[in-house]
Design an enzyme around this catalytic site. Sequence first.
Site, mmCIF file in Angstrom:
data_model
loop_
_atom_site.group_PDB
_atom_site.id
_atom_site.type_symbol
_atom_site.label_atom_id
_atom_site.label_comp_id
_atom_site.label_asym_id
_atom_site.label_seq_id
_atom_site.Cartn_x
_atom_site.Cartn_y
_atom_site.Cartn_z
ATOM 1 N N HIS A 58 0.846 -1.205 0.000
ATOM 2 C CA HIS A 58 0.000 0.000 0.000
ATOM 3 C C HIS A 58 0.876 1.248 0.000
ATOM 4 O O HIS A 58 1.312 1.711 1.044
ATOM 5 C CB HIS A 58 -0.900 -0.034 1.240
ATOM 6 N N PHE A 61 2.642 6.497 -4.836
ATOM 7 C CA PHE A 61 3.860 7.060 -5.431
ATOM 8 C C PHE A 61 3.551 8.243 -6.354
ATOM 9 O O PHE A 61 4.433 8.749 -7.041
ATOM 10 C CB PHE A 61 4.711 5.976 -6.106
ATOM 11 N N ARG A 62 2.259 8.660 -6.372
ATOM 12 C CA ARG A 62 1.873 9.990 -6.895
ATOM 13 C C ARG A 62 2.047 10.230 -8.372
ATOM 14 O O ARG A 62 1.960 11.385 -8.806
ATOM 15 C CB ARG A 62 2.660 11.087 -6.142
ATOM 16 N N ASN A 92 -5.290 6.652 -6.542
ATOM 17 C CA ASN A 92 -5.716 8.055 -6.431
ATOM 18 C C ASN A 92 -4.670 9.030 -6.972
ATOM 19 O O ASN A 92 -4.307 10.007 -6.338
ATOM 20 C CB ASN A 92 -6.120 8.408 -4.989
ATOM 21 N N ASP A 303 1.134 2.472 3.750
ATOM 22 C CA ASP A 303 0.256 3.554 3.275
ATOM 23 C C ASP A 303 1.082 4.831 3.083
ATOM 24 O O ASP A 303 0.673 5.933 3.447
ATOM 25 C CB ASP A 303 -0.908 3.794 4.242
ATOM 26 N N HIS A 307 3.340 14.157 1.386
ATOM 27 C CA HIS A 307 2.937 15.528 1.028
ATOM 28 C C HIS A 307 4.095 16.430 1.418
ATOM 29 O O HIS A 307 4.825 16.146 2.376
ATOM 30 C CB HIS A 307 1.682 15.948 1.798
#
Length: 439
Positions: A58, A61-62, A92, A303, A307
């Site tokens: 989970h 890696f954006r 996401n 997870d 940011h």
Amino acid sequence: MKILFKNAEIVSASETSIKDVLVEDEKIEKIDDNINEKADKEYDLTGKYLLPGVIDAHVHFRTPGYEAKEDWKTGSAAALAGGVTTVFDMPNTKPHTTTLEALAAKREIVARNAKVNYGFFFGGEADNLEDCKEAEGIVGFKVYMGATTGQKALGKKDNIEDLLEDLFANTDRVVAVHAEDEAIMQKHAEVYQGDHTAEVHSLIRNDEVAFTAAKKAIHIAKKYEGRMHICHMSTKKEVELIRKFGGDLITCEVTPHHLFLSIKDYSTHGNFVKVNPPIRGQHDQDILWKAVQDGVVRIIASDHAPHLREEKDVDYWKAPAGVPGVQTTLPLMLNAVNDERLEIQDVVRLLSYGPAKLYGVQSKGAIREGYDADLVVVDMNLMQQVKDKDMKSKCGWSPFSDMYLKGWPEMTFVRGVLGMENGRIVRSEELEGKEVVVS
Ligand code: DOR
Ligand code: ZN
Ligand code: ZN
């Protein structure tokens, strides 16, 4: 290329034994008491453990869309430094991985940039069943029952059952859910709207929010005999649900931040420990630890949700939720072994063997002849402080910074290639991540 590990204490999910291990190219060729073959490189691992590489099931890696927070170069480096050789990426991103085109586009970028092995989750939504049916090679589906960072609640309140029923009936992969009840948390958000302290996060998204969604998801999975996985379980109430209804069909995961951070940490970390689901009180944490120890929890996953500092350093309501973690999971769990909260075999059970089994990953998750040479050498006696400056993630910070941890990965091999040595990324041009094969 042949690599010989001499006198390694190799660890499986149930036992350890001292052996020699011969790696040839990408595979574990031979495991025996005494191997005397000539190799290109030989390591004497006396006093060290050799573990199967961590499979972090989970991570965020954006890529694509949020490369300012992370990309596969920095994400892979963080993974390697943390003994992680395989990651499963969440949907996401921007665009969401909810169409075949988006999956193909992500595959293409990741194949070019990944330095660790990987798998993809495909987002299950109210209106993308046809794409879900055709999404080949994915590790599982992800369904968001409540809104979270970069993500609206996918299944609207009324159709979550239809969505799950469709996925169970028409596909054969695990359905992983983010279980937080949207309606209850919206109600709580109204109550606390005047409060700007980070603490309020755990009140808005309280245990009732998690429990109500998890209960609903489990009820639906039972009804349709679906294969469901509850992500980042964080409360006593959910543990009770899993104790009652969990098994091979219904499984769960726990994150290190829910095991090592608690609401006490808001006072020093503020928004830097704002995460969904939120950190909890001591009692929930104790119950989680017990479930991890006694096997009710099958996997631990980070997870990893980075940011940037400047994004976090704003008013509570504006700060995105999420904490990085792929680099620190293994050291935290090794430290727990040194603290006698777990056995070293439990670490392999929770971080390597468990995820491979749960997601049906072939040839990984154990040190066996013929398996991929995804390997981590561990020094249980190395004591080191977690420091922001050592974090390889693009975000450059960790919620665990300043902690002293004993037990660190010393070398990480991805399919036979050494990618990390003593905290430094090495030979990264030679490393090539490969998509996992699942069955
Ligand atoms: O805190 C979170 N951050 N929880 C999630 O479910 C998503 C994640 C993110 O992507 O930032
Ligand atoms: Zn989630
Ligand atoms: Zn997540």
